[in-house]
Design a protein around this motif. Structure first.
Motif, short mmCIF file in Angstrom:
data_model
loop_
_atom_site.label_atom_id
_atom_site.label_comp_id
_atom_site.label_asym_id
_atom_site.label_seq_id
_atom_site.Cartn_x
_atom_site.Cartn_y
_atom_site.Cartn_z
N THR A 37 0.87 -1.11 -0.19
CA THR A 37 -0.03 -0.16 -0.16
C THR A 37 0.84 1.47 -0.10
N GLU A 38 2.02 1.23 0.72
CA GLU A 38 2.81 2.31 0.67
C GLU A 38 3.65 2.68 -0.34
N PHE A 39 4.08 1.61 -1.02
CA PHE A 39 4.43 1.54 -2.53
C PHE A 39 3.47 2.05 -3.33
N MET A 40 2.27 1.65 -3.50
CA MET A 40 1.28 2.38 -4.33
C MET A 40 1.28 3.81 -4.01
N SER A 41 1.16 4.15 -2.81
CA SER A 41 1.32 5.90 -2.44
C SER A 41 2.28 6.52 -2.93
N ILE A 42 3.65 5.77 -2.85
CA ILE A 42 4.88 6.39 -3.39
C ILE A 42 4.47 6.54 -5.00
N LYS A 43 4.09 5.59 -5.74
CA LYS A 43 4.03 5.86 -7.05
C LYS A 43 3.00 6.77 -7.36
N LYS A 44 2.11 6.97 -6.70
CA LYS A 44 1.07 7.91 -7.26
C LYS A 44 1.68 9.48 -6.86
N ALA A 45 2.53 9.50 -5.44
CA ALA A 45 2.96 10.83 -5.47
C ALA A 45 3.93 11.04 -6.47
N VAL A 46 4.85 10.21 -6.81
CA VAL A 46 5.91 10.27 -7.85
C VAL A 46 5.54 11.03 -9.19
N LYS A 47 4.34 10.26 -9.45
CA LYS A 47 3.52 10.74 -10.64
C LYS A 47 2.95 12.17 -10.67
N HIS A 48 2.57 12.45 -9.34
CA HIS A 48 2.05 13.66 -9.29
C HIS A 48 3.02 14.66 -9.18
N ALA A 50 5.92 14.52 -10.79
CA ALA A 50 6.74 14.42 -12.18
C ALA A 50 5.83 15.20 -12.95
N THR A 51 4.41 15.42 -12.84
CA THR A 51 3.51 16.17 -13.84
C THR A 51 3.46 17.49 -13.29
N ASN A 52 3.79 17.73 -12.14
CA ASN A 52 3.54 19.32 -11.72
C ASN A 52 4.64 19.94 -11.21
N GLY A 53 5.73 19.28 -11.39
CA GLY A 53 7.01 19.84 -10.85
C GLY A 53 7.70 20.28 -12.37
N GLY A 54 8.74 21.18 -12.21
CA GLY A 54 9.49 21.45 -13.43
C GLY A 54 10.74 20.99 -13.37
N ASN A 55 11.63 21.74 -12.48
CA ASN A 55 12.98 21.43 -12.61
C ASN A 55 13.29 20.09 -11.43
N PRO A 56 14.55 19.59 -11.11
CA PRO A 56 14.52 18.79 -10.03
C PRO A 56 14.19 19.20 -8.59
N ALA A 57 14.59 20.18 -8.20
CA ALA A 57 14.27 20.64 -7.11
C ALA A 57 12.97 20.82 -6.85
N GLU A 58 12.02 21.44 -7.74
CA GLU A 58 10.43 21.43 -7.64
C GLU A 58 10.06 20.09 -7.58
N ILE A 59 10.33 19.04 -8.12
CA ILE A 59 9.81 17.83 -8.18
C ILE A 59 10.19 17.16 -6.94
N ARG A 60 11.41 17.30 -6.30
CA ARG A 60 11.66 16.85 -5.15
C ARG A 60 10.67 17.40 -3.85
N ALA A 61 10.75 18.92 -4.14
CA ALA A 61 9.83 19.35 -2.99
C ALA A 61 8.20 18.95 -3.21
N ALA A 62 7.86 18.76 -4.51
CA ALA A 62 6.37 18.53 -4.59
C ALA A 62 6.16 16.85 -4.13
N PHE A 63 7.24 16.14 -4.26
CA PHE A 63 7.22 14.98 -3.59
C PHE A 63 7.00 14.80 -2.13
N ASN A 64 7.82 15.71 -1.71
CA ASN A 64 8.01 15.62 -0.20
C ASN A 64 6.61 16.24 0.36
N LYS A 65 5.99 17.03 -0.12
CA LYS A 65 4.61 17.60 0.22
C LYS A 65 3.77 16.54 0.49
#
Length: 120
Positions: A37-48, A50-65
């Motif tokens: 279940t946690e793996f599925m949540s991680i996949k969903k958060a990574v996809k979100h 990747a689609t909403n972020g721009g540069n790597p720092a923004e993608i990492r920040a969006a994932f952390n949120k």
């Protein structure tokens, strides 16, 4: 003489063995399901991210949120591998999960995925 019909069914010993095997399967399953279940949540958060972020720092920040909201504790934004391929951003991750079974026995599950992959 009348013929005796062969009895069919489970003996007490086979019923006990079956109960023990089902109990062990339930115990292992109850520890594996939260990990999946946690793996599925991680996949969903990574996809979100990747689609909403721009540069790597923004993608990492969006994932952390997303990780804070979804109670993801296994990985963080710094564990994401972010690459560019043909103008498309690909975010991937991989981690291992150890589940203690009994004594020296552990179950090791290796999780990995990326935004470009379609399966697990």
């Amino acid at each position: 003489m009348s013929s005796l019909r062969k009895q069919r069914g489970l003996t007490l010993i086979s019923l006990i063995i079956l109960a023990v095997l089902l109990g062990l399967l339930f115990i292992v399953g109850s520890q594996v399901v939260p990990s999946v279940t946690e793996f599925m949540s991680i996949k969903k958060a990574v996809k979100h991210a990747a689609t909403n972020g721009g540069n790597p720092a923004e993608i990492r920040a969006a994932f952390n949120k997303s990780a804070e909201v979804n109670y993801i504790e296994t990985i963080s934004g710094k564990d994401l591998q972010i690459t560019q391929s043909n103008g498309k951003t690909i975010v991937s991750f991989a981690y291992d999960k150890e589940i203690h079974l009994a004594g020296p026995a552990y179950l090791l599950i290796k999780y990995e995925s990326s935004t470009s992959s379609s399966g697990y």
